[in-house]
Design an enzyme around this catalytic site. Structure first.
Site, PDB file in Angstrom:
ATOM      1  N   ASP A 197      -8.990   3.312  -2.742  1.00 31.13           N
ATOM      2  CA  ASP A 197      -8.219   4.002  -1.483  1.00 31.13           C
ATOM      3  C   ASP A 197      -8.042   5.510  -1.866  1.00 31.13           C
ATOM      4  OD1 ASP A 197      -6.801   3.670   0.970  1.00 31.13           O
ATOM      5  OD2 ASP A 197      -5.014   4.350  -0.074  1.00 31.13           O
ATOM      6  N   ASP A 214       1.351   2.633   3.606  1.00 30.62           N
ATOM      7  CA  ASP A 214       0.355   3.697   3.171  1.00 30.62           C
ATOM      8  C   ASP A 214       1.228   5.132   3.107  1.00 30.62           C
ATOM      9  OD1 ASP A 214      -1.738   5.258   2.480  1.00 30.62           O
ATOM     10  OD2 ASP A 214      -2.658   5.269   4.498  1.00 30.62           O
ATOM     11  N   HIS A 234       3.277  14.397   0.701  1.00 29.02           N
ATOM     12  CA  HIS A 234       2.625  15.861   0.256  1.00 29.02           C
ATOM     13  C   HIS A 234       3.919  16.661   0.276  1.00 29.02           C
ATOM     14  CE1 HIS A 234      -1.491  14.295   0.450  1.00 29.02           C
ATOM     15  NE2 HIS A 234      -1.179  13.839   1.672  1.00 29.02           N
ATOM     16  N   HIS A 293      -5.266  -0.383   6.225  1.00 32.59           N
ATOM     17  CA  HIS A 293      -4.933   0.366   7.621  1.00 32.59           C
ATOM     18  C   HIS A 293      -5.877   0.516   8.716  1.00 32.59           C
ATOM     19  CE1 HIS A 293      -7.487   3.212   5.171  1.00 32.59           C
ATOM     20  NE2 HIS A 293      -6.670   3.441   4.445  1.00 32.59           N
ATOM     21  N   HIS A 308       1.307   5.272  -2.325  1.00 31.47           N
ATOM     22  CA  HIS A 308       1.187   6.543  -3.315  1.00 31.47           C
ATOM     23  C   HIS A 308       2.114   6.877  -3.837  1.00 31.47           C
ATOM     24  CE1 HIS A 308      -3.173   6.117  -1.770  1.00 31.47           C
ATOM     25  NE2 HIS A 308      -2.638   6.086  -0.518  1.00 31.47           N
ATOM     26  N   LEU A 309       2.418   6.654  -5.215  1.00 30.14           N
ATOM     27  CA  LEU A 309       3.467   7.114  -5.701  1.00 30.14           C
ATOM     28  C   LEU A 309       3.327   8.404  -6.387  1.00 30.14           C
ATOM     29  CD1 LEU A 309       5.358   3.855  -6.957  1.00 30.14           C
ATOM     30  CD2 LEU A 309       5.800   5.100  -4.900  1.00 30.14           C
ATOM     31  N   HIS A 321       1.079  -1.320   0.163  1.00 31.00           N
ATOM     32  CA  HIS A 321      -0.109  -0.078  -0.002  1.00 31.00           C
ATOM     33  C   HIS A 321       0.722   1.309  -0.113  1.00 31.00           C
ATOM     34  CE1 HIS A 321      -3.857   2.111   1.493  1.00 31.00           C
ATOM     35  NE2 HIS A 321      -2.960   3.155   0.996  1.00 31.00           N
TER      36      HIS A 321
HETATM   37 ZN   LIG Z   1      -6.741   4.930   2.634  1.00 36.95          ZN
HETATM   38 ZN   LIG Z   2      -3.494   4.988   1.149  1.00 38.06          ZN
END
Ligand SMILES: [Zn+2]
Ligand SMILES: [Zn+2]
Length: 428
Positions: free
Chosen positions: A154, A307, A311, A234, A64-65, A62
């Site tokens: 997600d 996860d 940012h 999560h 985020h790229l 899990h």
């Molecule tokens: Zn999520």
């Molecule tokens: Zn996520």
């Protein structure tokens, strides 16, 4: 290539001994106890791994790229660098990019970028619904052909229960795991941290544990009714874990993961209003954290996943209530797992299974083991080193880690993906 005289730990085969590993043409050729003679030829590279620990390459199911669309936060290349530096050789990247990965052309774009980066294995998750709007199912079959390994909306829940039912059935026909972000948005509303005494004290709007739990309950009921698997990502509350434990006991095909930050931190981390500790689901109470740690020990929790949610600094520099949710985690996933072993008394084999063989089995992918014939994805750690996380060592474009300034024991010294060294600690 040979890795020589290492402590080899492979939960998939229940191996833990000192030995050598032979790698040939991107595959594990042999794993032998140290007493066996080590042939090796002149032109083979040898890593002297005396005193080091060798694991199957870590799998993060899990992350985020952010590419395409949010390259100012992260891209596939910088995400790959962070993964390699963290000993992670396989990354499952979520679909909430811009455009959203809900069709094979976006899937292919991400895979092309991953190949260009040429470091770790990037496996995209496709969206469950078109545009992650929760209305129309995405082209799961075509995306699977293009290379997705799971589906997930997600970032958002699949709110419509009837859509969720059809999504579970549809995903199951393609053998795709559905990864569910559980959040009742009517309950979480404008909340920014866990709802309770502390949110009142800090004067911040709360997100009740029930916002997660009602959706965990719904998903397990739908999974039971359809006999289709569901994976809850999560998990953050004691109540969610209880629902999952009961469902598993009844034979319902539910699995789950937790993040390092929910295992190692609780809501009291927010006394200084540090926006790097603002994420969804929020850091919960000490009692919740304790329940999650017990869930690891009892085996209810299948996987630990980061996860990883980058940012930019100017986004996180806003006031706590308006800053975006999310924390990076690719480089601290394995260090956190090692901390669970060193400081919390969990077995090394047990905690490693949560980031190697378990996610590989759930996703139905190869890797996650050192079995001869498997991909030569290997992580080598120096267990004797203590190091402190600082911004300058973070390879991600974004630096929003809640673990900045924390000291970890055990440092990644080599990451090998597909038989190639993709990370080597300076000076080694
Ligand atoms: Zn999520
Ligand atoms: Zn996520």
């Amino acid at each position: 290539m040979w890795i020589k005289s290492a402590r080899i730990v492979d939960p998939g085969q229940q191996l833990d001994f000192t030995g050598n590993i032979h790698i040939e043409k991107g595959k594990i050729k042999a794993v032998e106890k140290a007493s066996s003679p080590m042939p090796g030829t002149m032109h083979e590279e040898v890593i002297d791994a005396r005193g080091l620990w060798v694991f199957p390459g870590i799998i993060d199911m899990h992350a985020h790229l952010r590419e395409p669309g949010y390259e100012y936060k992260e891209d596939v290349y910088t995400g790959s660098l962070a993964a390699a530096a963290g000993g992670v050789t396989t990354v499952v990247c979520m679909a909430n990019t811009e455009p959203i990965n809900d069709n094979p052309s976006v899937t292919k774009y991400i895979l092309d970028k991953a190949e260009e980066a040429g470091l770790v294995r990037i496996l995209p998750a496709g969206a469950v619904t078109k545009g992650q709007e929760g209305k129309v199912l995405s082209e799961m079959g075509l995306m699977k052909k293009a290379g997705i390994v799971a589906v997930s909306d997600d970032g958002k829940p699949v709110e419509d229960t009837s859509i969720m039912r059809r999504a579970l059935e549809y995903a199951a026909t393609f053998g795709l795991l559905l990864i569910s972000h559980c959040e009742d948005r009517r309950l979480s509303e404008a909340g920014v941290m866990n709802e309770g005494a502390l949110s009142s004290e800090l004067g911040l709007p709360g997100i009740p544990s029930a916002a997660e739990e009602v959706m965990v309950a719904r998903d397990t009921i739908i999974s039971s009714y359809t006999s289709c698997p569901v994976h809850i990502t999560h998990v953050s509350t004691q109540g969610s874990l209880e629902i999952i434990r009961n469902a598993k006991a009844k034979g319902i095909k539910v699995s789950c993961d937790v993040t390092p930050h929910h295992l190692l931190l609780d809501e009291t981390r927010l006394y200084d209003y540090d926006t790097n500790a603002k994420m969804y689901p929020p850091l919960r109470t000490g009692a919740d954290r304790k329940a999650l740690l017990q869930g690891l020990a009892s085996g209810v929790i299948d996987v630990i996943a980061s996860d990883h949610a980058p940012h930019a600094r100017d986004e996180k520099d806003l006031d706590f209530d308006v800053a975006p949710f999310g924390a990076i985690g690719l480089q601290t996933l394995l260090p956190a797992v090692l901390r669970l072993h060193f400081d919390y008394g969990l077995g090394l084999m047990q905690v490693l299974s949560l980031v190697t063989v378990n996610p590989a089995r759930l996703l139905g992918i190869d890797g996650g083991t050192l079995k001869p014939g498997s991909r030569a994805d290997i992580t080598i750690v120096d267990p004797s080193t203590n190091w402190t996380l600082s911004e300058d060592m973070i390879m991600s474009k974004s630096k929003n880690s809640p673990f900045l300034g924390e000291t970890f024991r055990g440092e990644v010294v080599y990451t090998i993906c597909n038989g190639q060294i993709v990370y080597r600690k300076n000076g080694i």
